[in-house]
Scaffold this active site. Structure first.
Site, PDB file in Angstrom:
ATOM      1  N   GLU A 102       0.824  -1.212   0.000  1.00 11.69           N
ATOM      2  CA  GLU A 102       0.000   0.000   0.000  1.00 11.69           C
ATOM      3  C   GLU A 102       0.856   1.261   0.000  1.00 11.69           C
ATOM      4  O   GLU A 102       0.481   2.280  -0.608  1.00 11.69           O
ATOM      5  CB  GLU A 102      -0.951   0.004   1.206  1.00 11.69           C
ATOM      6  CG  GLU A 102      -2.142  -0.916   1.079  1.00 11.69           C
ATOM      7  CD  GLU A 102      -1.810  -2.381   1.306  1.00 11.69           C
ATOM      8  OE1 GLU A 102      -2.644  -3.241   0.955  1.00 11.69           O
ATOM      9  OE2 GLU A 102      -0.708  -2.665   1.826  1.00 11.69           O
ATOM     10  N   HIS A 171     -10.131  -5.680  10.054  1.00 10.92           N
ATOM     11  CA  HIS A 171     -10.736  -5.522   8.736  1.00 10.92           C
ATOM     12  C   HIS A 171     -12.142  -4.919   8.815  1.00 10.92           C
ATOM     13  O   HIS A 171     -12.919  -5.046   7.865  1.00 10.92           O
ATOM     14  CB  HIS A 171     -10.826  -6.873   8.012  1.00 10.92           C
ATOM     15  CG  HIS A 171      -9.498  -7.486   7.708  1.00 10.92           C
ATOM     16  ND1 HIS A 171      -8.725  -8.091   8.667  1.00 10.92           N
ATOM     17  CD2 HIS A 171      -8.807  -7.599   6.549  1.00 10.92           C
ATOM     18  CE1 HIS A 171      -7.612  -8.554   8.123  1.00 10.92           C
ATOM     19  NE2 HIS A 171      -7.632  -8.268   6.835  1.00 10.92           N
TER      20      HIS A 171
END
Length: 371
Positions: A102, A171
């Site tokens: 990322e 998450h």
């Protein structure tokens, strides 16, 4: 030697320039946003994921500078299917699978935006934005300001956040206030497919870095009428999802449907709630929220993110500063308890605010008003 001469020439220009004035600061932070008239919704219905996909498809076709970057966005079509088929239609140069990094993705996108492209970055889960924070907060959000407002930063970072589908503590987070706090960023949080398509198109065309939040429960549950034509929903304009006269409910993302469900039940008790969806968290449409509170004299704010230091605190402070004399009861805030999201299904449901939580808060506000 040529590089040395260029640097020395730049230093001379900087030393000869006038000192910046205080009134130049705000204009250097963000580019202005385009206005728009929202089209009628029509009859065709799409699911939330389909609306996101159609917005990206149409923007990729409309502007050759638009590119989509992310892990598995190409061949697989994204973890939740948001980019399915886009690589086949627009090619591997425009829809690019990236390494699992990322940090590398966001810095590549910042560089692409600086050099004339209009990148869309997809996160598989928004929790992984933690690996992008320097690129977003210290680079994308500040470069226009540091360059005197002369350089646009057309960049969209989008992906799923929130709980409800049992993905555990790492998450399932709702992190919108991290970004709403940062000058230079635009934060969008659509609650239905119509707004998702129009706001994503607006985000791609905007000359600012945009954080675009898509709730996972909306992927699963949300369907609404969406025009087939390309259109934009204006950035910075809230939507009144339900009109009412007795209390204002400000709700975000998946909590909008929760608030509407609560409002329907409250109507049976004779309490007419007005439900406002900000849609844009930064810049915030304060006028619509304040006008509603001045009409109803009461307010409940509901979001899935942690209540403490949450978006509801900002709305409450806004109302206290700008509409205190209109209030007949304290502003109520509803949010998640201060714990990570549990994996256990029953505990997860217990943590996420529901319609009964909203109804209870509305009753408190209506029963605890001034005599």
């Amino acid at each position: 030697m040529e590089a040395d001469d260029e640097i020395l020439a730049a230093i001379e220009v900087a030393q000869a320039a006038q000192e910046p004035a205080e009134d130049s600061l705000a204009a250097a932070v963000s580019s202005p946003h385009a206005g728009a008239i929202e089209p009628e919704r029509g009859e065709r219905r799409l699911f939330y994921v389909e609306a996101i996909r159609e917005a990206m498809d149409q923007e990729l076709a409309r502007d050759s500078r638009v590119v989509l970057l992310g892990e598995d966005v190409g061949k697989i079509g994204g973890l939740f299917g948001c980019s399915k088929g886009l690589q086949e239609r627009h090619g591997r140069n425009r829809v690019r699978d990236t390494p699992i990094s990322e940090n590398a993705i966001i810095n590549a996108a910042v560089g692409a935006a600086l050099t004339g492209l209009r990148p869309i970055v997809e996160l598989q889960f928004f929790d992984f934005v933690t690996h992008m924070m320097d690129g977003i907060v210290n680079q994308a959000a500040k470069l226009r300001f540091m360059l005197g407002g002369a350089v646009p930063m057309p960049l969209v970072v989008r992906g799923p956040q929130g709980g409800g589908i049992r993905l555990g503590a790492q998450h399932s987070q709702s992190l919108e206030v991290w970004f709403a706090h940062i000058p230079g960023l635009v934060v969008l949080a659509p609650s239905d497919p119509y707004d998702a398509k129009g706001l994503l198109a607006a985000a791609v065309r905007d000359d600012n870095p945009v954080i675009f939040l898509e709730h996972k429960l909306l992927y699963v549950n949300s369907q609404s009428a969406v025009p087939e034509a390309n259109y934009i929903v204006p950035i910075g304009k809230a939507a009144i999802k339900r009109s009412g006269s007795d209390i204002t409910i400000v709700a975000t993302m998946a909590m909008v449907d929760v608030a509407l469900s609560a409002a329907r039940d409250l109507a049976a008790e004779g309490i007419e709630a007005e439900v406002i969806d900000p849609r844009t968290l930064r810049p915030l449409d304060t006028e619509t929220i304040l006008a509603s509170v001045r009409k109803t004299s009461r307010c409940v704010v509901v979001h899935e993110a942690w209540k403490t230091y949450g978006f509801g605190a900002e709305i409450s402070a806004l109302i206290m500063e700008e509409a205190f004399d209109y209030l007949d009861a304290p502003v109520e805030r509803i949010g998640m308890r201060g714990v990570p999201m549990p994996y256990n299904a029953e505990l997860e449901r217990l943590m996420i605010p529901n319609a009964q939580d909203v109804i209870a808060a509305v009753r408190r506000a209506c029963e605890g008003g001034r005599p």
